[in-house]
Every structure is written in structure tokens, then in C-alpha cells.
Design a protein around this motif. Structure first.
Motif, PDB file in Angstrom:
ATOM      1  N   GLY A   1     -23.065 -30.170  -7.345  1.00  0.00           N
ATOM      2  CA  GLY A   1     -23.706 -28.884  -7.540  1.00  0.00           C
ATOM      3  C   GLY A   1     -23.248 -27.805  -6.585  1.00  0.00           C
ATOM      4  N   ASN A   2     -22.579 -28.168  -5.512  1.00  0.00           N
ATOM      5  CA  ASN A   2     -22.076 -27.181  -4.563  1.00  0.00           C
ATOM      6  C   ASN A   2     -20.913 -26.397  -5.157  1.00  0.00           C
ATOM      7  N   ILE A   3     -20.829 -25.131  -4.754  1.00  0.00           N
ATOM      8  CA  ILE A   3     -19.782 -24.252  -5.275  1.00  0.00           C
ATOM      9  C   ILE A   3     -18.788 -23.960  -4.155  1.00  0.00           C
ATOM     10  N   ALA A   4     -17.516 -24.205  -4.446  1.00  0.00           N
ATOM     11  CA  ALA A   4     -16.449 -23.925  -3.485  1.00  0.00           C
ATOM     12  C   ALA A   4     -15.921 -22.517  -3.713  1.00  0.00           C
ATOM     13  N   GLU A   5     -16.021 -21.689  -2.676  1.00  0.00           N
ATOM     14  CA  GLU A   5     -15.543 -20.311  -2.759  1.00  0.00           C
ATOM     15  C   GLU A   5     -14.024 -20.276  -2.721  1.00  0.00           C
ATOM     16  N   ARG A   6     -13.440 -19.303  -3.381  1.00  0.00           N
ATOM     17  CA  ARG A   6     -12.003 -19.112  -3.359  1.00  0.00           C
ATOM     18  C   ARG A   6     -11.694 -17.711  -2.853  1.00  0.00           C
ATOM     19  N   ARG A   7     -10.833 -17.643  -1.855  1.00  0.00           N
ATOM     20  CA  ARG A   7     -10.380 -16.365  -1.302  1.00  0.00           C
ATOM     21  C   ARG A   7      -8.864 -16.280  -1.396  1.00  0.00           C
ATOM     22  N   MET A   8      -8.383 -15.083  -1.675  1.00  0.00           N
ATOM     23  CA  MET A   8      -6.950 -14.847  -1.694  1.00  0.00           C
ATOM     24  C   MET A   8      -6.541 -14.067  -0.459  1.00  0.00           C
ATOM     25  N   ASP A   9      -5.371 -14.390   0.066  1.00  0.00           N
ATOM     26  CA  ASP A   9      -4.864 -13.627   1.211  1.00  0.00           C
ATOM     27  C   ASP A   9      -4.676 -12.166   0.838  1.00  0.00           C
ATOM     28  N   LEU A  10      -4.118 -11.915  -0.347  1.00  0.00           N
ATOM     29  CA  LEU A  10      -3.956 -10.535  -0.816  1.00  0.00           C
ATOM     30  C   LEU A  10      -4.244 -10.457  -2.303  1.00  0.00           C
TER      31      LEU A  10
ATOM     32  N   LYS B   1       0.834  -1.196   0.000  1.00  0.00           N
ATOM     33  CA  LYS B   1       0.000   0.000   0.000  1.00  0.00           C
ATOM     34  C   LYS B   1       0.877   1.257   0.000  1.00  0.00           C
ATOM     35  N   ALA B   2       1.970   1.216   0.777  1.00  0.00           N
ATOM     36  CA  ALA B   2       2.888   2.355   0.807  1.00  0.00           C
ATOM     37  C   ALA B   2       3.595   2.545  -0.527  1.00  0.00           C
ATOM     38  N   ALA B   3       3.686   1.467  -1.321  1.00  0.00           N
ATOM     39  CA  ALA B   3       4.338   1.558  -2.628  1.00  0.00           C
ATOM     40  C   ALA B   3       3.397   2.029  -3.720  1.00  0.00           C
ATOM     41  N   GLY B   4       2.146   2.285  -3.386  1.00  0.00           N
ATOM     42  CA  GLY B   4       1.217   2.826  -4.369  1.00  0.00           C
ATOM     43  C   GLY B   4       0.222   1.848  -4.931  1.00  0.00           C
ATOM     44  N   ALA B   5       0.210   0.613  -4.437  1.00  0.00           N
ATOM     45  CA  ALA B   5      -0.735  -0.387  -4.934  1.00  0.00           C
ATOM     46  C   ALA B   5      -2.042  -0.325  -4.154  1.00  0.00           C
ATOM     47  N   TYR B   6      -3.109  -0.785  -4.785  1.00  0.00           N
ATOM     48  CA  TYR B   6      -4.377  -0.975  -4.093  1.00  0.00           C
ATOM     49  C   TYR B   6      -4.406  -2.428  -3.631  1.00  0.00           C
ATOM     50  N   VAL B   7      -4.545  -2.655  -2.336  1.00  0.00           N
ATOM     51  CA  VAL B   7      -4.413  -4.001  -1.775  1.00  0.00           C
ATOM     52  C   VAL B   7      -5.653  -4.336  -0.956  1.00  0.00           C
ATOM     53  N   GLU B   8      -6.148  -5.547  -1.127  1.00  0.00           N
ATOM     54  CA  GLU B   8      -7.258  -6.060  -0.329  1.00  0.00           C
ATOM     55  C   GLU B   8      -6.833  -7.343   0.356  1.00  0.00           C
ATOM     56  N   LEU B   9      -7.276  -7.513   1.599  1.00  0.00           N
ATOM     57  CA  LEU B   9      -7.012  -8.718   2.369  1.00  0.00           C
ATOM     58  C   LEU B   9      -8.215  -9.652   2.328  1.00  0.00           C
ATOM     59  N   GLU B  10      -7.943 -10.960   2.238  1.00  0.00           N
ATOM     60  CA  GLU B  10      -8.998 -11.978   2.290  1.00  0.00           C
ATOM     61  C   GLU B  10     -10.130 -11.640   1.322  1.00  0.00           C
ATOM     62  N   THR B  11      -9.772 -11.394   0.093  1.00  0.00           N
ATOM     63  CA  THR B  11     -10.771 -10.996  -0.893  1.00  0.00           C
ATOM     64  C   THR B  11     -11.302 -12.201  -1.661  1.00  0.00           C
ATOM     65  N   VAL B  12     -12.574 -12.169  -1.985  1.00  0.00           N
ATOM     66  CA  VAL B  12     -13.217 -13.245  -2.749  1.00  0.00           C
ATOM     67  C   VAL B  12     -12.892 -13.068  -4.228  1.00  0.00           C
TER      68      VAL B  12
END
Length: 276
Positions: free
Chosen positions: A109-118, A87-98
């Protein structure tokens, strides 16, 4: 080893005396449990139930103990650290984003969600998906005679099999060793930050993401968290293990080096693997 060769001129590189003592002993491989010690980390959210497992001679158990919440502490600390640096380097960063495009539909038929740490996005439109994993070389699936870095390599393989090529894995061992993919990802992030600084001079704090700085800070975080787990596992025996309870220490002098003995050569292989 960036942390160990860096001048502690930033708060992120400074450890308390207790954490520093444990980190140095583990770095040198001369940590040793007190006689007959058992793990004192609390289970069930700190409600009073102890892990209670006998501590191995070389104190490998604290690195993979499931009690006390320590297994996630290092993971969260590294995520928060990279969030601040990027973030300090100028990037837009999100934590635990879907990440909807990575959802998986199973046969039932069930859908497995995927989340990224960043999720890291630059003004140019370039995006990085980062997954952080802390892998212990003391886990059950790592043989005692494994080459250095095997735990981090296994972490990268597991994440690549799970997510594919779209995700960059930052695999770190408690001692600070990183996988090849992690080093490559940090180098690419540094290049992106430098490109932003060149394209938008003076508009943000771009270009300040440096690989050496990031590595030193990450190594310091995992060393601090690892030391915390060791101290929590030792409980009231910690000061004796560190040699602080000797007569010399009580008189205000340095600890007696005879209280810190070299560990036995036999390795330890606690049963449960360590994965995040």
C-alpha cells in the motif's frame, strides 16, 4: 574528448592549475599515489573523521569514495549546468521535480515517489524527463577488462529498468565518456532548441543549445569534480604527487618529470560500487 579539444574561451572550461594538473595526469593514465598514502577525505559532513582507506597505486579509490560528499558533487554540477544551458535556449526547466504520474504503489500500500533531476518543457508543449547518473569504471561491478563505456552503459540499463522508456538517462563516467542514450538526448534537445528558434525568431535566446558545447562543458565539470576528489583524498601529499615539491619546482622552474612515474599495470578494484 570535447573538453580536451576545445579552446578555453568560457569560464566553464577553465580549471585551476591544481585541477588541470590532476585532470591531465588522469587523462594520460600516469597518476600515482605517494608511497603509503591513505584517503584524507572527511566523513560525516566534515566533522573531522577521515576515510582513512589505503589509496591504491593508480588512485582509483577517490572516484568511488563515499566520504567527502564528492559522489554527489559531480551529479549536482551537471544538473545545474544543463539547467543553465537549457534555460538559456528558451526551455522551461525544473530541478528535482516530482512526477506524480510515475508514482508506484507497492503491494503493502505504500507509494514510492518519483523525482526527476530535470524536467524540460518547450513552448510547443514537448517535454523531456532527464535523469543524470555518474558511473565510475572503477566500481566493483565493472570488470577490469571491460570495454570502454561499460559503466555508462550499465547506468543507462539500470535507469531504464527503474523508470522505463519515458525517461532519458544522461550517464557519464568521471573521465567524461557518455552513454549512447545521453548523446541521443543531447542531440534531441538541440533539435528542439533549433525548432523553437525557427518558430519564434527574436523572442528569446533559442537555438543556442549546441551538443558540442554541452558535451565540452559537461566533461569539464566532471573532470573538475574528479580532480577535486583526488586532491582531497591526497591531502597534504598532493603537491608531492604532482611533482611540485621537487627542487626544480621550488626554484621556479617546471616540475621535474621524473617525479611523475607511470603506474603499474595491475588494476585496482575497490569494493563498493559507485551509483547516483
Amino acid at each position: 574528448g570535447r573538453f580536451w579539444t576545445s579552446t578555453p574561451n568560457r569560464t566553464s572550461l577553465r580549471l585551476t592549475n591544481a585541477h588541470w594538473a590532476v585532470a591531465v595526469l588522469r587523462r594520460l593514465g600516469i597518476q600515482e599515489r605517494p608511497h603509503g598514502g591513505c584517503c584524507c577525505q572527511l566523513r560525516d559532513g566534515g566533522t573531522g573523521n577521515l576515510c582513512g582507506r589505503p589509496l591504491d597505486l593508480n588512485l582509483c579509490h577517490p572516484a568511488i569514495c563515499e566520504a567527502g560528499g564528492g559522489r554527489q558533487r559531480a551529479h549536482k554540477a551537471v544538473c545545474a549546468l544543463l539547467f543553465r544551458l537549457l534555460k538559456a535556449a528558451g526551455a522551461y526547466v525544473e530541478l528535482e521535480t516530482v512526477i506524480p504520474e510515475m508514482f508506484v504503489r507497492h503491494d503493502d500500500g505504500n507509494i514510492a515517489e518519483r523525482r526527476m533531476d530535470l524536467e524540460v518543457r518547450w513552448p510547443s508543449g514537448k517535454r523531456h524527463l532527464l535523469d543524470i547518473t555518474i558511473r565510475s569504471p572503477f566500481a566493483q561491478d565493472i570488470p577490469p577488462d571491460a570495454h570502454p563505456g561499460l559503466a555508462a552503459e550499465r547506468g543507462e540499463e539500470d535507469k531504464k529498468n527503474h523508470y522505463g522508456e519515458a525517461v532519458s538517462t544522461i550517464a557519464i563516467e568521471p573521465g567524461g565518456r557518455m552513454g549512447v542514450e545521453a548523446l541521443g538526448a543531447l542531440a534531441q534537445l538541440a533539435r528542439d532548441a533549433a525548432n523553437l528558434s525557427a518558430a519564434m525568431p527574436g523572442t528569446c535566446k533559442a537555438g543556442r543549445f549546441r551538443v558540442a558545447t554541452a558535451r565540452a562543458d559537461i566533461e569539464a565539470e566532471v573532470a573538475r569534480c574528479d580532480a577535486s576528489r583526488v586532491l582531497a583524498s591526497l591531502g597534504g601529499e598532493a603537491t608531492q604527487t604532482l611533482g611540485w615539491a621537487t627542487a626544480r619546482a621550488q626554484q621556479g622552474g617546471p616540475p621535474d618529470s621524473s617525479a611523475i612515474r607511470a603506474p603499474a599495470t595491475a588494476g585496482c578494484k575497490p569494493p563498493q560500487p559507485a551509483r547516483h
